[in-house]
Design an enzyme around this catalytic site. Sequence first.
Site, PDB file in Angstrom:
ATOM      1  N   LYS A 195       0.810  -1.223   0.000  1.00 20.65           N
ATOM      2  CA  LYS A 195       0.000   0.000   0.000  1.00 20.65           C
ATOM      3  C   LYS A 195       0.845   1.276   0.000  1.00 20.65           C
ATOM      4  O   LYS A 195       0.425   2.299  -0.549  1.00 20.65           O
ATOM      5  CB  LYS A 195      -0.960   0.004   1.196  1.00 20.65           C
ATOM      6  CG  LYS A 195      -2.073  -1.054   1.068  1.00 20.65           C
ATOM      7  CD  LYS A 195      -3.072  -0.947   2.198  1.00 20.65           C
ATOM      8  CE  LYS A 195      -4.115  -2.056   2.088  1.00 20.65           C
ATOM      9  NZ  LYS A 195      -5.181  -1.922   3.092  1.00 20.65           N
TER      10      LYS A 195
ATOM     11  N   GLU B  43      -7.531  13.182  -1.696  1.00 19.26           N
ATOM     12  CA  GLU B  43      -7.220  13.769  -0.389  1.00 19.26           C
ATOM     13  C   GLU B  43      -7.116  12.669   0.667  1.00 19.26           C
ATOM     14  O   GLU B  43      -6.227  12.664   1.516  1.00 19.26           O
ATOM     15  CB  GLU B  43      -8.299  14.775   0.029  1.00 19.26           C
ATOM     16  CG  GLU B  43      -7.923  15.505   1.318  1.00 19.26           C
ATOM     17  CD  GLU B  43      -9.103  16.170   2.032  1.00 19.26           C
ATOM     18  OE1 GLU B  43     -10.262  15.943   1.653  1.00 19.26           O
ATOM     19  OE2 GLU B  43      -8.832  16.904   3.001  1.00 19.26           O
TER      20      GLU B  43
ATOM     21  N   ASN C  94      -5.019   1.931  -1.535  1.00 13.05           N
ATOM     22  CA  ASN C  94      -5.538   0.570  -1.733  1.00 13.05           C
ATOM     23  C   ASN C  94      -6.292   0.431  -3.045  1.00 13.05           C
ATOM     24  O   ASN C  94      -6.757  -0.658  -3.385  1.00 13.05           O
ATOM     25  CB  ASN C  94      -6.439   0.147  -0.559  1.00 13.05           C
ATOM     26  CG  ASN C  94      -7.823   0.767  -0.656  1.00 13.05           C
ATOM     27  OD1 ASN C  94      -7.990   1.832  -1.249  1.00 13.05           O
ATOM     28  ND2 ASN C  94      -8.807   0.112  -0.085  1.00 13.05           N
TER      29      ASN C  94
ATOM     30  N   GLY D  41      -4.282   1.702  18.448  1.00 10.25           N
ATOM     31  CA  GLY D  41      -3.275   1.467  17.417  1.00 10.25           C
ATOM     32  C   GLY D  41      -2.915   2.749  16.700  1.00 10.25           C
ATOM     33  O   GLY D  41      -3.731   3.694  16.623  1.00 10.25           O
ATOM     34  N   ALA D  42      -1.685   2.802  16.185  1.00  9.07           N
ATOM     35  CA  ALA D  42      -1.234   3.995  15.465  1.00  9.07           C
ATOM     36  C   ALA D  42      -0.409   3.599  14.247  1.00  9.07           C
ATOM     37  O   ALA D  42       0.485   4.324  13.820  1.00  9.07           O
ATOM     38  CB  ALA D  42      -0.432   4.892  16.408  1.00  9.07           C
TER      39      ALA D  42
ATOM     40  N   ASN E 209      -1.877   4.030  21.926  1.00  5.51           N
ATOM     41  CA  ASN E 209      -0.910   3.097  21.334  1.00  5.51           C
ATOM     42  C   ASN E 209       0.163   2.730  22.346  1.00  5.51           C
ATOM     43  O   ASN E 209       0.503   3.535  23.217  1.00  5.51           O
ATOM     44  CB  ASN E 209      -0.263   3.723  20.088  1.00  5.51           C
ATOM     45  CG  ASN E 209       0.370   2.672  19.201  1.00  5.51           C
ATOM     46  OD1 ASN E 209      -0.225   1.621  18.963  1.00  5.51           O
ATOM     47  ND2 ASN E 209       1.569   2.922  18.706  1.00  5.51           N
ATOM     48  N   ARG E 210       0.672   1.478  22.240  1.00  6.35           N
ATOM     49  CA  ARG E 210       1.770   1.043  23.121  1.00  6.35           C
ATOM     50  C   ARG E 210       2.940   2.002  22.995  1.00  6.35           C
ATOM     51  O   ARG E 210       3.504   2.472  23.970  1.00  6.35           O
ATOM     52  CB  ARG E 210       2.246  -0.362  22.698  1.00  6.35           C
ATOM     53  CG  ARG E 210       1.382  -1.495  23.121  1.00  6.35           C
ATOM     54  CD  ARG E 210       2.029  -2.798  22.764  1.00  6.35           C
ATOM     55  NE  ARG E 210       2.563  -2.846  21.400  1.00  6.35           N
ATOM     56  CZ  ARG E 210       2.828  -3.940  20.731  1.00  6.35           C
ATOM     57  NH1 ARG E 210       2.605  -5.113  21.291  1.00  6.35           N
ATOM     58  NH2 ARG E 210       3.314  -3.910  19.519  1.00  6.35           N
TER      59      ARG E 210
ATOM     60  N   MET F 222     -11.241  -4.131  13.357  1.00  5.71           N
ATOM     61  CA  MET F 222     -11.038  -4.054  11.902  1.00  5.71           C
ATOM     62  C   MET F 222     -10.693  -5.419  11.303  1.00  5.71           C
ATOM     63  O   MET F 222     -10.793  -5.598  10.099  1.00  5.71           O
ATOM     64  CB  MET F 222      -9.925  -3.062  11.575  1.00  5.71           C
ATOM     65  CG  MET F 222     -10.313  -1.615  11.788  1.00  5.71           C
ATOM     66  SD  MET F 222      -9.108  -0.581  10.924  1.00  5.71           S
ATOM     67  CE  MET F 222      -9.470   1.000  11.643  1.00  5.71           C
TER      68      MET F 222
ATOM     69  N   TYR G  10     -11.209  -9.570  10.852  1.00  6.49           N
ATOM     70  CA  TYR G  10     -12.344 -10.490  10.932  1.00  6.49           C
ATOM     71  C   TYR G  10     -11.822 -11.906  10.741  1.00  6.49           C
ATOM     72  O   TYR G  10     -10.763 -12.135  10.156  1.00  6.49           O
ATOM     73  CB  TYR G  10     -13.430 -10.164   9.899  1.00  6.49           C
ATOM     74  CG  TYR G  10     -12.985 -10.449   8.495  1.00  6.49           C
ATOM     75  CD1 TYR G  10     -12.294  -9.492   7.773  1.00  6.49           C
ATOM     76  CD2 TYR G  10     -13.221 -11.691   7.914  1.00  6.49           C
ATOM     77  CE1 TYR G  10     -11.851  -9.755   6.507  1.00  6.49           C
ATOM     78  CE2 TYR G  10     -12.775 -11.961   6.633  1.00  6.49           C
ATOM     79  CZ  TYR G  10     -12.094 -10.989   5.937  1.00  6.49           C
ATOM     80  OH  TYR G  10     -11.647 -11.259   4.687  1.00  6.49           O
TER      81      TYR G  10
END
Length: 273
Positions: free
Chosen positions: A67, A79, A88, A128-129, A152-153, A215, A217
């Site tokens: 990606k 944008e 994607n 998450g980041a 995020n960690r 996100m 599955y």
Amino acid sequence: MSTDKYVVIGNPVAHSKSPDIHAQFAADTAQDMRYERLLAPLDGFAETVRDFIREGGRGANVTLPFKLEAHALATQLSERARAAGAVNTLKFDGDDIFGDNTDGVGLVTDIEHNAGIALRGKRILLLGAGGAARGALLPLLQAKPAELMIANRTVAKALDLAWEFQMHGPVSASDYDELDGVYDIVINATSASISAALPPIAASRFAKGAFAYDMMYAAEPTVFMQFAQKNGCVVRDGLGMLIEQAAEAFFVWRGVRAQTAPVFAALRPPSAT
Ligand code: ATR
């Protein structure tokens, strides 16, 4: 006129459901197109795309790990692709390579339209980041939440993202330990579910009856979904995001909106939910 050709390019790509999804969209909207899987060598993404364009390819979906390379290859960016820093969806027109990113809008459409949860005015916690979180940020902020907290960690990555997106809405960042708010919507954009791990989020972060979205599955609910459900949340996995990002890509290519409900029914018959 010959049949228009599209592909999903990845490595690996054999598992991709995209050909089934787009075949159904094409049949339902009477579009004369073919959509196949295309495996690119890890060091040969750009060449694979150029060969496909030479063979008359009209567009491509791009999946892991390409990606970022697709973003670099595009001669024009939407944008949302620029904000996501990743592409994607590619559309080919002569020498032009248009790069778009439909992942974030797929997420928002799945939450708002399919699950029926409005984002406007809500307190959202995004876990998450990495690339998945980044891709979701602009569409999430455009839906006008009251607050969007990124946890995020590695907190520096969350802080960088919050800084970068601050002009788009009320976004801030934290590490997991210092989180003390309560959230109506919690979205897992970490890759933890792949290894059956749970991001270190306390159950007290969920508002009563919160909506928890993973996100990822899989055939079975992820560990995050199981944890959230045990703590009173309404849960949903990322199958709908996958289908909605595909529908948006189909619209970018064909200018036609495909119905997504029949694809849901095919990929997850009601008896399997
Ligand atoms: P993707 O493109 O799927 O977002 P990525 O860019 O590698 O993949 O990012 C993975 C994200 O999942 C990161 O935010 C990572 O946290 P760190 O930045 O601290 O590494 C997060 N992640 C992965 N495994 C995790 C776990 N077990 N618990 C919490 N966060 C996790």
